[in-house]
Design a protein around this motif. Structure first.
Motif, PDB file in Angstrom:
ATOM      1  N   GLU A 152      80.901  44.313  31.418  1.00 34.52           N
ATOM      2  CA  GLU A 152      81.964  43.704  30.618  1.00 34.52           C
ATOM      3  C   GLU A 152      81.920  44.186  29.164  1.00 34.52           C
ATOM      4  O   GLU A 152      82.931  44.454  28.557  1.00 34.52           O
ATOM      5  CB  GLU A 152      81.783  42.168  30.631  1.00 34.52           C
ATOM      6  N   SER A 164      91.243  47.685  29.428  1.00 31.22           N
ATOM      7  CA  SER A 164      91.197  47.260  28.022  1.00 31.22           C
ATOM      8  C   SER A 164      90.636  48.317  27.078  1.00 31.22           C
ATOM      9  O   SER A 164      90.547  48.075  25.873  1.00 31.22           O
ATOM     10  CB  SER A 164      90.380  45.980  27.889  1.00 31.22           C
ATOM     11  N   ASN A 214      92.698  35.519  25.228  1.00 33.55           N
ATOM     12  CA  ASN A 214      92.971  36.162  26.518  1.00 33.55           C
ATOM     13  C   ASN A 214      92.593  37.646  26.535  1.00 33.55           C
ATOM     14  O   ASN A 214      93.062  38.432  25.722  1.00 33.55           O
ATOM     15  CB  ASN A 214      94.462  36.009  26.849  1.00 33.55           C
ATOM     16  N   LYS A 215      91.725  38.008  27.475  1.00 33.64           N
ATOM     17  CA  LYS A 215      91.408  39.416  27.738  1.00 33.64           C
ATOM     18  C   LYS A 215      91.658  39.608  29.226  1.00 33.64           C
ATOM     19  O   LYS A 215      90.841  39.228  30.079  1.00 33.64           O
ATOM     20  CB  LYS A 215      89.948  39.701  27.387  1.00 33.64           C
ATOM     21  N   PRO A 216      92.820  40.187  29.563  1.00 35.39           N
ATOM     22  CA  PRO A 216      93.270  40.155  30.958  1.00 35.39           C
ATOM     23  C   PRO A 216      92.327  40.822  31.970  1.00 35.39           C
ATOM     24  O   PRO A 216      92.307  40.434  33.122  1.00 35.39           O
ATOM     25  CB  PRO A 216      94.617  40.896  30.903  1.00 35.39           C
ATOM     26  N   ASP A 217      91.533  41.802  31.543  1.00 35.61           N
ATOM     27  CA  ASP A 217      90.656  42.438  32.543  1.00 35.61           C
ATOM     28  C   ASP A 217      89.225  41.883  32.504  1.00 35.61           C
ATOM     29  O   ASP A 217      88.313  42.465  33.072  1.00 35.61           O
ATOM     30  CB  ASP A 217      90.662  43.964  32.398  1.00 35.61           C
ATOM     31  N   THR A 222      83.624  34.829  31.343  1.00 35.93           N
ATOM     32  CA  THR A 222      84.061  34.098  30.154  1.00 35.93           C
ATOM     33  C   THR A 222      82.897  34.070  29.168  1.00 35.93           C
ATOM     34  O   THR A 222      81.795  33.675  29.518  1.00 35.93           O
ATOM     35  CB  THR A 222      84.452  32.649  30.517  1.00 35.93           C
ATOM     36  N   SER A 231      83.879  34.368  35.544  1.00 38.22           N
ATOM     37  CA  SER A 231      85.099  33.585  35.278  1.00 38.22           C
ATOM     38  C   SER A 231      85.173  32.319  36.132  1.00 38.22           C
ATOM     39  O   SER A 231      85.477  31.233  35.630  1.00 38.22           O
ATOM     40  CB  SER A 231      86.348  34.438  35.544  1.00 38.22           C
ATOM     41  N   LYS A 245      89.687  35.703  30.884  1.00 42.95           N
ATOM     42  CA  LYS A 245      90.995  35.886  31.512  1.00 42.95           C
ATOM     43  C   LYS A 245      91.728  34.538  31.511  1.00 42.95           C
ATOM     44  O   LYS A 245      91.408  33.647  32.301  1.00 42.95           O
ATOM     45  CB  LYS A 245      90.795  36.396  32.941  1.00 42.95           C
ATOM     46  N   ASP A 248      94.559  33.319  32.482  1.00 38.08           N
ATOM     47  CA  ASP A 248      95.188  32.786  33.688  1.00 38.08           C
ATOM     48  C   ASP A 248      94.187  32.046  34.577  1.00 38.08           C
ATOM     49  O   ASP A 248      94.554  31.118  35.293  1.00 38.08           O
ATOM     50  CB  ASP A 248      95.846  33.918  34.503  1.00 38.08           C
ATOM     51  N   ASP A 249      92.949  32.476  34.526  1.00 41.17           N
ATOM     52  CA  ASP A 249      91.931  31.858  35.387  1.00 41.17           C
ATOM     53  C   ASP A 249      91.253  30.639  34.764  1.00 41.17           C
ATOM     54  O   ASP A 249      90.660  29.839  35.473  1.00 41.17           O
ATOM     55  CB  ASP A 249      90.834  32.882  35.731  1.00 41.17           C
TER      56      ASP A 249
END
Lengths: 438, 468
Positions: A157, A262, B259-262, B266, B335, B439, B441-442
């Motif tokens: 990550e 990203s 938000n970091k979509p990829d 967390t 996540s 992310k 959305d999650d």
């Protein structure tokens, strides 16, 4: 908030005989009847000491299905032994003012303890108990799997370099175990059995497969007494099986691409096949690496960073028991095409191969090696790491003291010769990481 | 691959001292030149190296609306002097294996060098030139700025690198302490050469700076050389004054969801107001924080990592500044495990106020933490560079040397009763503030459990919500 991952010190090489912070005659060594070797350096600048134990086991000793086992085992070494149950290793050490860590590479697993010198005996009790009587509790194995999976994912990550290097290794090596990541594949991490761990311990954690380095405000006699008392009775075992696989000769350039949505700019990594650590070419290759990337006047810094193609450049070569890789990498500047960075980087490397380096550049690197030696020897940790690395990878800690002469005798022609021998197109693997593949 | 995340608890920043019995700052001399410059010299002869640093009392708190200005100035110092080009400077230092770096933090800007003893005569004059007469050559400055803008974008690829910056921005709102030290893509891009020159002129002056030398040298000769090199430096007008840099805001529980979509995990920071660097309770609080999240067997790491396998590491820390400070707990998890990890972190945190079995800090735990911080203290004072950094903090942040000299005494004096009082006084209990990078959305629903949620996009400029 600050975070730091302690980096395994790659190759603090070199030493100066006359001006080093310590000399060969200050280093004491002894070997127990069971074959476990100890290297001791008395150093009283701070009232502390360390103990670095190098085990000759790493991911090169694994096989498909057990990848990452060496590293996982490194974690399990903290999870309970006969006299110190689960958690007690760390609790006992910290209550005695000590802290610890450990790292695993493709070749070795190294355990590091840092403590007030007055706690030396406690450290010996803890370290010997887990070597003599490790308990591998299945419940601890289960929770530790989660930890290692988190370690794996947080590395991917947060670090593009890690992600790229992991995939690059799998392309550069087709047969040798250097092919897989030290941390292992996710599916293997989830699959180790109790028996895998027990076998691993029996095979590799034999006292005759380790060397322990102790540096600090201690007396060599006291260390010998404690080592004999606590480690002396641990039985010697058979020498672990040799790694037989020899990587076949690479026949041409290899390439790979890694997508990370990203990524704001391209990350480039070019890796060349190089010989094992104790090769006669080691020092010349080390100088070559510095000429390319160390400092603001290095070739690649000038060609890539000063010319606004990249924001950073670097190189790394891990000491290894088998032929490995010299990695050269760069992060493209915002809006600069990865291919353009690659061309500039390869052009510069070709330039060194064709035209060599100047006397000025050679002298600069020699100067750097000397000052870096002082920097490393300013701490007890630097001294322990140097002694352990030389003993493990070069077969004798004394070679640390021969290093200055090894550097001093190198000529610009020597550097050009190794550049020509190893930095060849057919021997390289080119990896690119970016948001999307063009 | 390491066994564990190495915690930088930063007991006293980067500091140093020797000898367990004494634990005093090693002897050094401080003088003030007629032009107001503070000079600090500390002799060390372990290795033939010298660490030098110029410390200026200015940093991100002085940026005003131009976030990143102090930082750019600190780095731009290295781009050459009026007499020597950047390439000449680079060549002189690099050829000798010397290190030269500029930099700027929240309240101080530093120029530092590290070289062999025998190179002092050649390198110190260059060092003095770039500190006093930097050229800020336009082409080089543009290149540096462009590179730093790329770096700011790249930093957001790694949640770990930016979570703390969002957290500070959240807690300090519009106060100077909220200013991101590195600036933002937009703020940095807008800076001009005149801005950098102006910043240098305002703050790089002898009565606002110290020159610190630690290492292998002869003090009389070094004192003379520093006087020769820096004695003609002139200050114009009254020296800059320190203003109010702000207090953390925690009037209600808030969550910033970045938000970091990829993202596959967390990354989180939880906390509230902390203490200033010179707080009288600074040392005992380091001990208490060791119990909570400052070492491997700390409650947070034990619960989140060892007992549950939710993460590779969890920690907590006080991040003190000169006038106020923050407290935070931080970790990361897959996540899907976000809620479990956050709940466990909060539950563990509440043990500080618990009673009976498993609650509060008992004597055995406290004794262990005391032994730990004392045992780990001396290695922070081992190198000349670490000691130069300590002297720099003493000068720029007003760190009282008594804090270091009395370290052992203050650690030893901590009792369970006093520990309880300090917990009540200093650890924020209500209205906890939270930054989640992941992310969205999650984890959007999870985030709402902990307070009023503000969503941010990690790719947007800066470290606060648009329009704020």
């Amino acid at each position: 908030m600050k975070w730091k991952f302690a980096a395994a010190i790659a190759g603090y090489v070199l030493a100066s005989s006359a001006h080093a912070a310590f000399t060969a005659d200050q280093v004491k060594t002894f070997t127990l009847a069971n074959g476990m070797k100890f290297i001791v350096l008395e150093s009283s600048t701070i009232p502390n000491a360390n103990m670095y134990t190098f085990w000759k086991v790493g991911s090169r000793n694994e096989a498909p299905g057990t990848t990452g086992l060496s590293h996982f085992f490194e974690h399990m070494m903290f999870n309970g032994s006969k006299h110190y149950g689960p958690k007690m290793f760390d609790r006992t050490m910290e209550a005695a003012g000590g802290s610890n860590n450990a790292y695993t590479s493709s070749d070795v697993t190294v355990y590091q303890d840092w403590f007030p010198a007055t706690s030396l005996e406690t450290i010996f009790k803890l370290e010997s108990d887990r070597i003599a009587h490790l308990t591998i509790d299945p419940k601890m194995v289960e929770s530790e799997r989660g930890v290692v999976l988190s370690e794996r994912s947080t590395g991917l990550e947060n670090s593009n370099v890690r992600m790229l290097m992991e995939d690059l290794n799998s392309v550069a090596f087709s047969a040798h175990p250097y092919s897989w990541p030290v941390i292992g594949f996710e599916s293997d991490i989830k699959a180790w059995t109790q028996q895998d761990l027990v076998n691993y311990f029996r095979t590799y954690y034999a006292p005759n497969n380790a060397v322990s380095v102790i540096v600090g405000d201690v007396k060599a006699d006291q260390v010998k007494t404690l080592a004999t008392k606590y480690f002396g009775a641990i039985p010697k075992r058979a020498v672990p099986p040799a790694v037989k696989t020899v990587e076949p000769e690479q026949k041409g350039e290899r390439r790979l691409f890694v997508a990370k949505p990203s990524a704001t700019s391209a990350n480039l990594m070019v890796a060349y096949k190089v010989p094992r650590a104790d090769s006669p070419d080691y020092y010349a290759l080390n100088v070559l690496q510095s000429v390319l990337t160390e400092g603001k006047t290095s070739r690649l810094y000038k060609a890539l960073v000063e010319k606004q193609l990249a924001t950073s450049v670097g190189a790394d070569a891990t000491d290894g028991f088998d032929p490995g890789l010299l990695y050269v990498f760069a992060v493209a500047a915002s809006g600069v095409d990865g291919a353009k960075v690659e061309k500039a980087l390869l052009d510069e490397i070709d330039n060194v191969v064709k035209n060599g380096i100047s006397e000025q550049e050679l002298q600069a690197v020699k100067n750097k090696k000397l000052v870096n030696l002082y920097r490393a020897q300013e701490t007890i940790n630097g001294k322990a790491q140097q002694l352990g690395n030389y003993e493990t990878f070069f077969g004798d800690w004394r070679k640390l003291f021969a290093a200055p002469a090894e550097y001093e005798k190198l000529t610009a022609a020597d550097i050009q010769a190794v550049a020509a021998r190893y930095l060849k197109k057919s021997q390289r693997t080119v990896g690119m990481l970016a948001a999307k593949e063009e | 691959m390491m066994k564990k995340l190495v915690f930088t608890t930063a007991l006293l920043g980067a500091t140093g001292v020797a000898c367990a019995a004494e634990f005093k700052v090693p002897q050094f001399e401080t003088t003030r030149l007629p032009n107001g410059l503070t000079v600090m010299l500390m002799e060390r002869h372990e290795v033939p190296l010298i660490a030098v640093r110029a410390v200026v009392k200015a940093g991100a708190v002085n940026d005003g609306p131009q976030a990143g200005l102090a930082n750019l100035t600190g780095d731009a110092i290295l781009l050459g002097s009026e007499k020597h080009s950047k390439s000449a400077i680079d060549e002189a230092f690099d050829f000798r294996g010397a290190q030269l770096a500029g930099g700027s933090a929240t309240e101080q800007t530093t120029v530092q060098a590290n070289f062999a003893k025998n190179d002092a005569a050649a390198l110190l004059p260059l060092f003095a030139e770039i500190v006093q007469q930097p050229s800020f050559e336009a082409t080089e400055l543009d290149k540096l700025k462009t590179r730093k803008v790329s770096g700011l974008k790249q930093a957001k690829e790694s949640p770990r690198q930016v979570a703390g910056t969002y957290y500070r921005s959240m807690l300090y709102g519009d106060a100077p302490y909220a200013s991101p030290p590195g600036g933002t893509v937009n703020s940095l891009s807008a800076l001009k050469r005149g801005d950098v020159q102006g910043f240098h002129q305002r703050y790089f002056r002898p009565d606002n700076a110290a020159v610190i030398v630690v290492g292998d040298f002869d003090p009389a000769a070094m004192r003379k050389q520093i006087e020769t090199l820096f004695g003609q430096w002139k200050a114009d007008g009254p020296p800059p004054q320190r203003a109010d840099y702000g207090k953390p805001l925690a009037d209600k529980p808030r969550v910033w969801l970045v938000n970091k979509p990829d993202a596959i995990e967390t990354t989180f920071v939880i906390g509230g107001p902390g203490i200033a660097r010179n707080d009288a309770d600074y040392v005992p609080l380091q001990v208490l924080n060791t119990v909570l999240g400052g070492r491997f067997t700390s409650w947070l790491n034990d619960e989140l990592r060892v007992n549950s396998g939710l993460t590779y590491g969890a920690n907590s820390a006080f991040a003190p500044l000169a006038q106020s400070g923050l407290f935070s707990m931080s970790s990361f998890t897959a996540s899907a495990k976000t809620e479990a990890a956050l709940d466990l972190a909060l539950k563990t945190y509440n043990r500080l106020w618990g009673t009976g079995n498993g609650g509060g800090i008992d004597k055995a735990t406290l004794d262990s933490a005391k032994a730990y911080v004392k045992g780990q203290f001396p290695p922070r004072f081992e190198t000349s560079e670490q000691l130069a950094s300590l002297l720099g903090d003493m000068y720029a942040l007003g760190v009282d040397r008594a804090q270091i000299d009395n370290f052992m005494r203050d650690v030893d004096g901590l009792t369970p009763v006093k520990a309880k009082q300090l917990v009540d006084k200093h650890f924020p209990r209500n209205n906890l503030q939270m930054v989640l990078v992941g992310k969205a959305d999650d984890i959007r629903k999870v985030a709402a459990k902990y307070g009023e949620v503000t969503e941010l996009d990690i790719s947007a400029d800066g470290f606060k919500p648009a329009g704020k």
